[in-house]
Design an enzyme around this catalytic site. Sequence first.
Site, mmCIF file in Angstrom:
data_model
loop_
_atom_site.group_PDB
_atom_site.id
_atom_site.type_symbol
_atom_site.label_atom_id
_atom_site.label_comp_id
_atom_site.label_asym_id
_atom_site.label_seq_id
_atom_site.Cartn_x
_atom_site.Cartn_y
_atom_site.Cartn_z
ATOM 1 N N SER A 241 109.657 69.492 -27.242
ATOM 2 C CA SER A 241 109.986 69.380 -25.813
ATOM 3 C C SER A 241 111.279 70.116 -25.451
ATOM 4 C CB SER A 241 110.121 67.913 -25.416
ATOM 5 O OG SER A 241 110.518 67.844 -24.056
ATOM 6 N N LYS B 155 100.019 60.863 -20.479
ATOM 7 C CA LYS B 155 100.053 61.027 -19.022
ATOM 8 C C LYS B 155 99.036 60.160 -18.280
ATOM 9 C CE LYS B 155 101.920 65.685 -18.804
ATOM 10 N NZ LYS B 155 101.812 66.994 -18.187
ATOM 11 N N ASP C 36 103.739 67.652 -11.823
ATOM 12 C CA ASP C 36 103.137 68.859 -12.402
ATOM 13 C C ASP C 36 102.513 69.711 -11.302
ATOM 14 O OD1 ASP C 36 103.712 68.418 -15.093
ATOM 15 O OD2 ASP C 36 101.936 67.169 -15.385
ATOM 16 N N GLY D 187 90.625 69.899 -18.044
ATOM 17 C CA GLY D 187 91.312 68.768 -18.655
ATOM 18 C C GLY D 187 92.358 68.196 -17.705
#
Length: 286
Positions: A20, A72, A108, A133
């Site tokens: 990350s 998520k 996002d 996805g």
Amino acid sequence: MTPKGTSSIYGVIGFPIKHSLSPVFQNRALSHLGIDAVYIPFEVRPQVLKEFIEGARQIENLLGLNVTIPHKEAVVELSDRVSEEVEKIGAANTLKFEGGTVEAFNTDWVGFLRSAESVTNLKGKRVLLLGAGGSSRAVLYALTKAKAEVYLWNRTPEKAHRLAREFQVEAIDSLEDALKGVDIVVNTTSVGLKENDPPLFDYSLITPEHTVIDIIYRETPLIRRAKELGCKYQTGFPMLVYQGAESLRIWTGCEPPIKVMEMSLKEYGYPIEHSKTHRQTLHQPS
Ligand code: ATR
């Protein structure tokens, strides 16, 4: 900023988490804004996610978390309130903690929208969206908000058809035909994450008129092809920064220092050329 007893805590949870980049630019942003806080990576296995969130609620100075793969979707159920976007996308990447309650947001989609709009206008543009996805759902939400005309393709066609029905866009089965009729190609699949991944399709079908966006933040073979042709293009690097910036805004109410955040990643060794906003005419050597 060196943490003190008074410091607040933000962080990112995922599994794995070592890759990350969020701690790099979020700590720099917090420090630039003069906020007494630290941003920490938390490696949390899916089996203990519920316990982690329950524990996090009890930490009075923990104010916010980013959420990455594979949590998520699972965090939505574990939150007390969810934003309208989370409801529609079915996934959250930002949690805000306040007095023991958890509110889930998705940044996002807005990260994608801001970054894509910095290279191309989206309204009325024909967009070939690759993948169906979790990431594709956030991008699709952004594209429909921006009133783009979306054609959705996925390796497993049933998933593309199902998602297309949900968002009222068109699913397509033949990539070759679709490529001839679109302005923008967006990759949301994981293909290209590894350098030696077999290509998604024959990249020689990309032409200089296409704008190519890949949400993977390193330079993928698809982006390399776009560069070679002089196309307008964008990697996932700006989306990464913008989604983080919007999380920071939700947590702190402060205007995110985008340039400072980008610079921290560049200093950390992340890419120099992530977008081209104008098409280039490239001359082949004779
Ligand atoms: P994310 O949350 O990152 O979107 P995901 O929900 O697992 O991850 O979705 C991964 C996407 O990449 C899917 O669209 C997947 O296609 P399938 O639905 O057919 O699995 C796509 N994908 C992964 N590997 C692929 C490959 N080798 N070729 C084509 N598509 C691939």
